[in-house]
Write a protein that holds these residues in place. Structure first.
Motif, PDB file in Angstrom:
ATOM      1  N   ILE A 167     -89.420 -68.031 -80.201  1.00 58.18           N
ATOM      2  CA  ILE A 167     -90.727 -67.436 -79.955  1.00 58.18           C
ATOM      3  C   ILE A 167     -91.644 -68.447 -79.281  1.00 58.18           C
ATOM      4  O   ILE A 167     -91.449 -69.651 -79.346  1.00 58.18           O
ATOM      5  N   ASN A 210     -96.594 -57.044 -81.688  1.00 61.47           N
ATOM      6  CA  ASN A 210     -95.224 -57.296 -81.250  1.00 61.47           C
ATOM      7  C   ASN A 210     -94.361 -57.574 -82.469  1.00 61.47           C
ATOM      8  O   ASN A 210     -94.423 -58.671 -83.045  1.00 61.47           O
ATOM      9  N   VAL A 270     -92.157 -61.026 -82.741  1.00 59.75           N
ATOM     10  CA  VAL A 270     -92.709 -62.372 -82.851  1.00 59.75           C
ATOM     11  C   VAL A 270     -92.681 -62.841 -84.303  1.00 59.75           C
ATOM     12  O   VAL A 270     -93.155 -62.163 -85.206  1.00 59.75           O
ATOM     13  N   ASN A 285    -102.047 -51.988 -75.898  1.00 57.16           N
ATOM     14  CA  ASN A 285    -101.137 -53.044 -76.340  1.00 57.16           C
ATOM     15  C   ASN A 285     -99.689 -52.567 -76.442  1.00 57.16           C
ATOM     16  O   ASN A 285     -98.887 -53.151 -77.163  1.00 57.16           O
ATOM     17  N   GLY A 341     -95.861 -52.321 -75.789  1.00 55.68           N
ATOM     18  CA  GLY A 341     -94.950 -53.403 -75.447  1.00 55.68           C
ATOM     19  C   GLY A 341     -93.793 -52.916 -74.605  1.00 55.68           C
ATOM     20  O   GLY A 341     -93.435 -51.736 -74.619  1.00 55.68           O
ATOM     21  N   ALA A 396     -87.811 -63.131 -78.316  1.00 59.44           N
ATOM     22  CA  ALA A 396     -89.147 -62.558 -78.450  1.00 59.44           C
ATOM     23  C   ALA A 396     -90.098 -63.147 -77.426  1.00 59.44           C
ATOM     24  O   ALA A 396     -90.028 -64.341 -77.113  1.00 59.44           O
ATOM     25  N   ALA A 397     -90.975 -62.317 -76.905  1.00 63.12           N
ATOM     26  CA  ALA A 397     -92.030 -62.732 -75.981  1.00 63.12           C
ATOM     27  C   ALA A 397     -91.524 -63.707 -74.926  1.00 63.12           C
ATOM     28  O   ALA A 397     -92.063 -64.800 -74.764  1.00 63.12           O
ATOM     29  N   ASP A 432     -94.583 -63.201 -69.730  1.00 62.39           N
ATOM     30  CA  ASP A 432     -95.805 -62.413 -69.786  1.00 62.39           C
ATOM     31  C   ASP A 432     -95.499 -60.932 -69.571  1.00 62.39           C
ATOM     32  O   ASP A 432     -94.780 -60.569 -68.634  1.00 62.39           O
ATOM     33  N   ALA A 436     -92.355 -57.787 -74.393  1.00 60.62           N
ATOM     34  CA  ALA A 436     -92.352 -58.037 -75.836  1.00 60.62           C
ATOM     35  C   ALA A 436     -91.074 -58.733 -76.273  1.00 60.62           C
ATOM     36  O   ALA A 436     -91.098 -59.594 -77.165  1.00 60.62           O
ATOM     37  N   ALA A 437     -89.932 -58.365 -75.682  1.00 61.23           N
ATOM     38  CA  ALA A 437     -88.658 -58.987 -76.075  1.00 61.23           C
ATOM     39  C   ALA A 437     -87.563 -58.614 -75.100  1.00 61.23           C
ATOM     40  O   ALA A 437     -87.587 -57.544 -74.485  1.00 61.23           O
ATOM     41  N   ASN A 483     -88.822 -71.430 -71.718  1.00 61.88           N
ATOM     42  CA  ASN A 483     -89.264 -71.546 -73.107  1.00 61.88           C
ATOM     43  C   ASN A 483     -89.494 -72.987 -73.558  1.00 61.88           C
ATOM     44  O   ASN A 483     -89.888 -73.213 -74.691  1.00 61.88           O
TER      45      ASN A 483
END
Length: 654
Positions: A26, A41, A44, A313, A315, A372-373, A376, A379-380, A488
């Protein structure tokens, strides 16, 4: 899975050993206060359920232990699956195991809800048990029992993520109601409303459970990436999300590329690229699509969905289970700029014959591991389709699962209008949809990207390639800008290459190359570096031509006008813009009609018409044209009387 249309015509013993969950990497360390509390989300800070049945199948394959601990979705594709098929685990068994794996920590359980009446009306391999009029059975025997189990307080601390009814709603847009690719089955489902009402019922029943997160299937870029498909599909999903007592609040997001193969990112070309003045959208592969990969499509979908009234919001999930396209056949850089088709075909990592091909694709590989995330707007990354489970049988197989034989799963099939009459690209000797297909699993491991063993930790994954490379020139310099890459472990800088040679490095997303020769074309690419020393693939190449000494502007171009079709009350025409002896960066074509011609739609340009006076200017992607090269735009128009050809004036800046 029948997510296959373009716009145009377009074991148990091993299971007991698996108790540990997979925790997705994450980008933040904010733990959830309580798993049952609704979050934006759900992925996360949470572990994700590893299906012991799929994991045992994967671990039994040579080399399969490398991925056997990855989280995949549980599929409920028939009523019997709720309680388990042929002695296998049912929904409650999986949920009990998820509670055990969670060990009291925030935890995601993923499930596909997939048994709509008349399911997959545009294909045969994944047809289901319920007929087109079986909506009452769908509600009482499928959705109601699932909802009752998910609502059990024993599972209240799980974050239950659903994928709702694959392919169904997009089929109502592209395969029904008089479209060129309509099927009788899809026409029936559009007419009786059971797809709309069935999805609405599922969303209402499951959305009423506070720890359930519903994600509606949203096809993929190679199916819905045209304006004529994308917004109408969002509108259709909105209709379903407000049917049968549901509201838009029951939709937490959307999932794209489910059980499909579209590349996550195409690193070596973008939809904005052009070759000798011809946009890549004109290539046979892109076929005027607005998107070339799933990430860009997903982000655009989200923006349009929010603009259409869905929660701000919402996702986006991307199924990356089979879209890695690695192995020996993966391109190492952009294709040659000899033609737009050579450029796209030589650089694209998606090696299918056509984006409409969807069944057990040869050459495909495991994609990004669930995460996850990851970037930008996403969400996943998830594995909705468990790798190694067949898309459909390559020949007719008698069964009691309601699954037919679809020729798109036959490797000898030469295609149909839905895939522009290309070979199917399917692997041979495939079993029924959902059954274990060892040869496919081995193929996916061989062609994994990132390669197996190269991305187990967050310090070994290369950054994504920079995108959006652009240039502004003078007589002796080229100022480059680009969009940031993602990783990441953090991107720390960029290396700029001119003609394949490193000319400079920068920590930002811009660089100016100086000391150049006037009126000369230079080719640039950019690579990203991260804190662990990993280097991204090269960006798509950009050719920038310096200005002539002294700069200046001038006419700089010529234009030709050709009527391509005239039916008496209207016509289509193409206009070709050709640069002069120096490259141009903008152009404008003007003319006056001698009659009452009225342009009704125009592509590849910006139209202004007042009476008989017409002017067309370039768009952002086709203003730059090399010396002696051409670009074009086209339009449709209405008229009466005479339709004489006008005299054109072309002006440009260089």
């Amino acid at each position: 899975m029948s997510a296959n249309l373009t716009r145009r015509l377009r074991t148990a013993a091993a299971a007991a050993a698996l108790g540990a969950a997979t925790v997705l990497p994450i980008a933040m360390s904010t733990p959830a206060a309580h798993a049952a509390a609704r979050v934006d989300n759900p992925f996360v800070g949470a572990g994700v359920y590893v299906n012991p049945e799929w994991s045992a199948n994967a671990a039994a394959e040579p080399g399969g232990s490398a991925v056997a601990n990855q989280p995949t979705f549980v599929w409920l594709d028939r009523i019997a699956a709720i309680n388990g098929v042929n002695g296998g685990m049912g929904l409650r068994d999986h949920l009990n195991k998820a509670v055990q794996q969670a060990a009291g920590k925030p935890f995601v359980f993923q499930v596909v809800v997939y048994d709509l009446p008349g399911r997959d009306c545009a294909a045969l391999a994944s047809n289901g048990e319920l007929g087109p009029t079986d909506l009452p059975r769908y509600k009482s025997e499928f959705i109601d029992p699932i909802a009752a189990i998910l609502a059990d307080p024993a599972y209240a601390n799980l974050r239950i993520v659903t994928t709702i009814e694959l392919d169904s709603l997009p089929n109502l847009v592209t395969n029904a109601g008089g479209t060129a690719t309509a099927t009788p089955a899809c026409d029936t489902m559009k007419a009786n409303g059971n797809y709309i009402n069935g999805v609405g019922y599922a969303l209402a029943k499951l959305g009423a459970i506070s720890n359930v997160y519903n994600y509606v299937d949203a096809g993929h870029h190679g199916w819905l990436g045209w304006d004529s498909n994308l917004q109408p599909t969002i509108d259709t999903i909105k209709q379903a999300a407000t049917a049968s007592g549901s509201t838009l609040g029951n939709v937490q997001g959307f999932v794209v590329n489910t059980a499909n193969y579209g590349a996550l990112h195409e690193p070596y070309f973008t939809v904005g690229d052009s070759v000798n003045g011809t946009t890549v959208r004109q290539s046979k592969w892109v076929d005027w699509n607005n998107y070339v990969d799933e990430a860009s499509f997903a982000k655009a979908w989200r923006a349009k969905a929010v603009a259409s009234g869905f929660n701000a919001n919402v996702g986006m999930l991307i199924d990356t289970s089979r879209n890695g396209w690695g192995g020996a056949n993966r391109p190492a850089g952009p294709g040659p700029k000899t033609s737009v088709d050579a450029y796209v075909d030589g650089g694209r990592i998606d090696r299918r014959f056509q984006t409409g091909n969807w069944c057990n694709q040869s050459g495909a590989g495991l994609g990004e591991r669930p995460k996850a995330a990851p970037e930008d707007g996403i969400a996943a990354y998830v594995w909705v389709k468990p790798p190694g489970e067949s898309d459909g049988a390559s020949s007719a197989i008698s069964n009691d699962e309601g699954k037919g034989f679809d020729r798109m799963c036959d490797p000898t099939y030469t295609g149909n209008p839905r895939n522009n009459n290309n070979m199917s690209g399917a692997l041979p000797n495939a079993p029924l949809a959902g059954h274990w297909f060892s040869a496919q699993f081995q193929e996916l491991m061989r062609n994994a990207y990132p390669a197996l063993g190269s991305s187990g930790g967050s310090d070994t994954t290369a950054p994504t390639a920079p995108t959006g490379l652009a240039a502004t020139t003078t007589a002796n310099s080229v100022a480059l800008t680009w969009s940031a890459a993602t990783d990441n472990v953090g991107v720390t800088g960029y290396d700029v290459y001119r003609g394949g040679a490193l000319v400079g490095s920068t920590a930002g997303t811009s660089y100016t190359d100086t000391g150049l020769t006037a009126s000369t074309a230079y080719s640039y690419t950019v690579k990203a570096r991260d804190a662990a020393g990993n280097v991204s693939p090269a960006s798509a190449a950009l050719v920038a031509t310096t200005q002539a000494s002294g700069g200046g502007t001038g006419s700089g171009c010529t234009a030709s006008y050709k009527v391509t079709n005239d039916w008496g009350a209207g016509f289509n025409a193409d206009v070709t813009v050709t640069a002069g002896s120096t490259a141009i960066t903008t152009w404008k074509v003007s003319w006056n009609y001698g009659g009452n011609q009225q342009i009704t739609n125009l592509w590849n340009g910006q139209l202004a018409q007042s009476g008989q006076a017409v002017s067309v200017t370039n768009l952002a992607y086709n203003g730059t044209v090399g010396a002696g090269a051409s670009t074009s735009f086209g339009f449709g128009a209405n008229y009466s009387g005479a339709n004489a050809l006008p005299t054109l004036t072309c002006t440009a800046t260089s």
